[in-house]
Design a protein around this motif. Structure first.
Motif, short mmCIF file in Angstrom:
data_model
loop_
_atom_site.label_atom_id
_atom_site.label_comp_id
_atom_site.label_asym_id
_atom_site.label_seq_id
_atom_site.Cartn_x
_atom_site.Cartn_y
_atom_site.Cartn_z
N GLN A 1 0.83 -1.20 0.00
CA GLN A 1 0.00 0.00 0.00
C GLN A 1 0.86 1.25 0.00
OE1 GLN A 1 -2.77 1.01 -0.61
NE2 GLN A 1 -4.43 -0.31 0.09
N VAL A 2 0.30 2.32 -0.52
CA VAL A 2 0.99 3.60 -0.58
C VAL A 2 0.16 4.65 0.14
CG1 VAL A 2 1.76 5.45 -2.11
CG2 VAL A 2 2.17 3.06 -2.73
N GLN A 3 0.82 5.49 0.89
CA GLN A 3 0.15 6.61 1.56
C GLN A 3 0.84 7.92 1.21
OE1 GLN A 3 0.12 5.60 5.79
NE2 GLN A 3 -2.09 5.35 5.67
N LEU A 4 0.06 8.97 1.04
CA LEU A 4 0.58 10.31 0.87
C LEU A 4 0.13 11.11 2.09
CD1 LEU A 4 -0.19 11.13 -2.88
CD2 LEU A 4 1.78 10.00 -1.89
N VAL A 5 1.08 11.68 2.80
CA VAL A 5 0.77 12.43 4.01
C VAL A 5 1.22 13.88 3.83
CG1 VAL A 5 1.15 12.66 6.49
CG2 VAL A 5 1.00 10.38 5.43
N GLU A 6 0.25 14.79 3.91
CA GLU A 6 0.51 16.21 3.72
C GLU A 6 0.69 16.91 5.06
OE1 GLU A 6 -2.79 16.02 0.17
OE2 GLU A 6 -3.14 15.97 2.33
N SER A 7 1.40 18.02 5.02
CA SER A 7 1.54 18.87 6.20
C SER A 7 1.83 20.29 5.73
CB SER A 7 2.67 18.37 7.10
OG SER A 7 3.90 18.39 6.40
N GLY A 8 1.62 21.24 6.64
CA GLY A 8 2.01 22.62 6.37
C GLY A 8 0.88 23.59 6.11
N GLY A 9 -0.35 23.12 6.06
CA GLY A 9 -1.45 24.04 5.86
C GLY A 9 -1.69 24.89 7.10
N GLY A 10 -2.61 25.86 6.96
CA GLY A 10 -2.93 26.69 8.10
C GLY A 10 -3.59 27.99 7.69
N TYR A 96 -0.81 14.86 -4.97
CA TYR A 96 -1.05 13.81 -5.96
C TYR A 96 0.29 13.19 -6.36
CZ TYR A 96 -1.20 12.09 -10.75
OH TYR A 96 -1.02 11.34 -11.87
N ALA A 97 0.27 11.89 -6.64
CA ALA A 97 1.48 11.24 -7.15
C ALA A 97 1.10 10.05 -8.02
CB ALA A 97 2.37 10.79 -6.01
N ASN A 98 1.84 9.88 -9.09
CA ASN A 98 1.69 8.72 -9.96
C ASN A 98 2.84 7.77 -9.61
OD1 ASN A 98 2.36 7.74 -13.25
ND2 ASN A 98 0.44 7.30 -12.24
N ILE A 99 2.49 6.63 -9.02
CA ILE A 99 3.49 5.76 -8.39
C ILE A 99 3.38 4.34 -8.92
CG2 ILE A 99 4.16 4.71 -6.18
CD1 ILE A 99 3.28 7.33 -4.84
N ARG A 100 4.52 3.73 -9.15
CA ARG A 100 4.55 2.31 -9.54
C ARG A 100 4.78 1.45 -8.30
NH1 ARG A 100 8.63 -1.29 -11.37
NH2 ARG A 100 10.17 0.40 -11.42
N VAL A 101 3.85 0.54 -8.09
CA VAL A 101 3.97 -0.46 -7.02
C VAL A 101 4.21 -1.79 -7.72
CG1 VAL A 101 2.84 -1.58 -5.09
CG2 VAL A 101 2.45 0.86 -5.52
N TYR A 102 5.45 -2.28 -7.59
CA TYR A 102 5.89 -3.49 -8.31
C TYR A 102 5.79 -3.23 -9.81
CZ TYR A 102 5.55 -5.30 -3.63
OH TYR A 102 5.68 -5.46 -2.30
N VAL A 103 4.76 -3.71 -10.53
CA VAL A 103 4.69 -3.52 -11.98
C VAL A 103 3.55 -2.61 -12.41
CG1 VAL A 103 5.80 -5.74 -12.45
CG2 VAL A 103 3.28 -5.59 -12.30
N ARG A 104 2.76 -2.13 -11.48
CA ARG A 104 1.55 -1.40 -11.85
C ARG A 104 1.64 0.07 -11.42
NH1 ARG A 104 -4.59 -3.63 -11.07
NH2 ARG A 104 -5.67 -1.83 -11.98
N ASP A 107 -2.56 6.16 -9.54
CA ASP A 107 -2.63 7.53 -9.02
C ASP A 107 -3.02 7.48 -7.55
OD1 ASP A 107 -4.14 8.79 -12.07
OD2 ASP A 107 -2.04 8.54 -11.51
N TYR A 108 -2.32 8.27 -6.75
CA TYR A 108 -2.60 8.33 -5.32
C TYR A 108 -2.84 9.77 -4.90
CZ TYR A 108 -0.92 3.53 -5.19
OH TYR A 108 -0.77 2.19 -5.41
N TRP A 109 -3.67 9.93 -3.90
CA TRP A 109 -4.02 11.26 -3.38
C TRP A 109 -3.83 11.29 -1.86
CZ3 TRP A 109 -5.41 15.25 -6.57
CH2 TRP A 109 -5.73 14.92 -7.89
N GLY A 110 -3.44 12.48 -1.39
CA GLY A 110 -3.38 12.70 0.05
C GLY A 110 -4.76 13.03 0.59
N GLN A 111 -4.82 13.19 1.90
CA GLN A 111 -6.11 13.44 2.55
C GLN A 111 -6.54 14.89 2.47
OE1 GLN A 111 -3.24 13.22 4.07
NE2 GLN A 111 -3.19 14.82 5.62
N GLY A 112 -5.64 15.76 2.10
CA GLY A 112 -5.95 17.18 1.98
C GLY A 112 -5.52 17.97 3.20
N THR A 113 -5.09 19.19 2.95
CA THR A 113 -4.73 20.10 4.05
C THR A 113 -5.34 21.47 3.76
OG1 THR A 113 -2.88 20.98 5.35
CG2 THR A 113 -2.51 20.77 2.99
#
Length: 119
Positions: A1-10, A96-104, A107-113
């Motif tokens: 699994q892939v996770q995108l974790v954002e920080s820095g909003g406010g 947003y990130a376009n990521i290869r996990v093994y051969v596939r 598109d992945y998205w963060g939870q938003g900030t």
């Protein structure tokens, strides 16, 4: 699994600056384009900026000259430096990130900030 974790909003006053960060983690084989999108209340999600793995960038006209996107490939992290912020920049910012996990590729998205710019 892939996770995108954002920080820095406010909350910031108009004319101020914020820096957003987004770190991707998990079973990452490779990463292509990374970027930031935003969604204001009652509006559709829109592109803010993207950056390829080789460093080519693309910006929305509304942020050109004020925002700078960058990335650290070794850390699978993308940044958004936002200067001269305006009230109309207020929105939830999504990584947003376009990521290869093994051969596939997926598109992945963060939870938003939340970024709020007061006038």
């Amino acid at each position: 699994q892939v996770q995108l974790v954002e920080s820095g909003g406010g909350l910031v006053q108009a004319g101020g600056s914020l820096r957003l960060s987004c770190a991707a983690s998990g079973s990452i084989s490779s990463t292509k384009t990374m970027g930031w999108y935003r969604q204001a209340p009652g509006k559709q999600r829109e592109l803010v900026a993207t950056i390829t793995s080789s460093g080519s960038t693309n910006y929305a006209d509304s942020v050109k000259g004020r925002f700078t996107i960058s990335r650290d490939n070794a850390k699978n992290t993308v940044y958004l430096q936002m200067n001269s912020l305006k009230p109309e920049d207020t929105a939830v910012y999504y990584c947003y990130a376009n990521i290869r996990v093994y051969v596939r590729w997926n598109d992945y998205w963060g939870q938003g900030t939340q970024v709020t710019v007061s006038s």
